[in-house]
Design an enzyme around this catalytic site. Structure first.
Site, mmCIF file in Angstrom:
data_model
loop_
_atom_site.group_PDB
_atom_site.id
_atom_site.type_symbol
_atom_site.label_atom_id
_atom_site.label_comp_id
_atom_site.label_asym_id
_atom_site.label_seq_id
_atom_site.Cartn_x
_atom_site.Cartn_y
_atom_site.Cartn_z
ATOM 1 N N SER A 161 -25.743 63.120 75.669
ATOM 2 C CA SER A 161 -25.429 62.348 76.873
ATOM 3 C C SER A 161 -26.312 62.770 78.043
ATOM 4 O O SER A 161 -27.526 62.569 78.005
ATOM 5 C CB SER A 161 -23.938 62.508 77.200
ATOM 6 O OG SER A 161 -23.526 61.579 78.164
ATOM 7 N N GLU A 173 -28.310 55.294 72.425
ATOM 8 C CA GLU A 173 -26.860 55.084 72.392
ATOM 9 C C GLU A 173 -26.372 55.037 73.821
ATOM 10 O O GLU A 173 -27.087 55.406 74.751
ATOM 11 C CB GLU A 173 -26.158 56.217 71.632
ATOM 12 C CG GLU A 173 -26.268 57.595 72.286
ATOM 13 C CD GLU A 173 -25.258 57.877 73.403
ATOM 14 O OE1 GLU A 173 -24.114 57.401 73.327
ATOM 15 O OE2 GLU A 173 -25.635 58.584 74.367
ATOM 16 N N HIS A 185 -21.452 58.636 71.478
ATOM 17 C CA HIS A 185 -20.182 59.173 71.961
ATOM 18 C C HIS A 185 -19.072 58.774 70.989
ATOM 19 O O HIS A 185 -18.138 58.039 71.317
ATOM 20 C CB HIS A 185 -19.898 58.653 73.371
ATOM 21 C CG HIS A 185 -20.768 59.265 74.422
ATOM 22 N ND1 HIS A 185 -22.120 58.996 74.521
ATOM 23 C CD2 HIS A 185 -20.480 60.140 75.429
ATOM 24 C CE1 HIS A 185 -22.620 59.677 75.550
ATOM 25 N NE2 HIS A 185 -21.652 60.374 76.115
#
Length: 304
Positions: free
Chosen positions: A108, A203, A273
């Site tokens: 992330s 992502e 995630h």
């Protein structure tokens, strides 16, 4: 360019370079779980710090990174993502990070570190599980844990995964990418690698499909996507559609992407995630190939 021979996968050092850890006890649990997998673990003294939404002040978080490259464990893992690394990028001694030979792992927000390290030094780092959400979860995902261990020990040569609609591709290139919002945020900065003929994987979480498409359009119009050999999409999770979307969802974004970029797009990468996520080497040359219903990411090519 930095290409270190991996040190023995014997230990992990946990740092918090981004948002504050909401459940500090998860880090103690993560240490036990890592130890059970053969990785002795230690927690940086500021990993549980809190300053506003951050895991300590910028100075504290930067100091955690500096301690990480001086301690003994070969693997340095972020406790979580969130936000905060963007503030630190101009302050980090990238050469010292690369010269340390440490294997940095995160997800992330940690994409900013991964890509900046690659852009500034050419060093490989990793994206995958974080300590709190994955190893500190009430019930860790067994495949996530296994894939992390296999890659850190040099045992994972090929990551194969199911894909429902992959384009045909058989290519080799530098694997790079991560969280789409972080990749897009680095455009125009010295921290976005200039990768030509690479394999870009992406992502995101909590981003409506139109925002995903807008960031992809930004990368396309900036000339980034046209230079890649393939785009590999992981999970785009935890978003909510509205009534007026009227059928506009992620499949429509993928359809637009294919029509726009004219390069192979592969879906289904177990990354993002989500509970089950692979650990991937950012900055390493890999292969990507597809066949009916399957894709194969060749992470370590040995001559037999």
């Amino acid at each position: 360019m930095h290409r270190h021979e991996p040190a023995p996968a014997s230990g992990v050092y946990l740092i918090s370079p981004s948002s504050a850890v909401h459940n500090p006890e998860a880090l103690d649990l993560a240490c036990k779980r890592l130890a059970a997998e053969g990785f002795a673990a230690a927690i940086d003294r500021a990993a549980k710090a809190v300053h506003q939404r951050f895991a300590g002040t910028d100075t504290q978080r930067l100091a955690g990174l500096q301690r990480a490259i001086k301690q003994k464990h070969p693997i340095v893992m972020a406790t979580r993502g969130g936000y905060g690394l963007s503030r630190l990028l101009p302050l980090i001694d990238w050469k010292a990070m690369a010269d340390s030979g440490k294997r940095f792992v995160g997800l992330s927000d940690f994409t900013a570190f991964n890509l900046a390290l690659l852009a500034r030094t050419g060093a490989v780092s990793y994206t995958g599980p974080c300590a709190a959400a994955d190893f500190g979860a009430p019930k860790p995902d067994e495949l996530t844990v296994a894939l992390f261990g296999e890659l850190m020990r040099g045992e994972l040569e090929i990551l194969s995964f199911e894909t429902s609609d992959a384009d045909a591709v058989d290519a080799r290139g530098i694997l790079w990418g991560g969280n789409l919002a972080m990749v897009a945020s680095l455009l125009g900065t010295p921290y976005l690698p200039k990768i030509k003929k690479g394999i870009l994987f992406l992502e995101d979480v909590g981003e409506h499909p139109y925002r995903v498409e807008r960031m992809l359009a930004q990368l396309c119009q900036a000339g980034v996507l046209e230079h890649q050999k393939a785009i590999v999409l992981g999970h785009f999770s935890d978003y909510r559609l509205a009534a007026h979307d009227a059928g506009y969802d992620m499949p429509e974004v993928v359809k637009w992407l294919r029509k726009t970029v004219k390069i192979p797009v592969v879906t289904g990468l177990p990354y993002g995630h989500v509970r089950t996520k692979a650990t991937l080497p950012i900055g390493q040359k890999v292969g990507i190939a597809t066949e009916k219903g399957m894709a194969h990411l060749v992470l370590d090519e040995h001559v037999h």
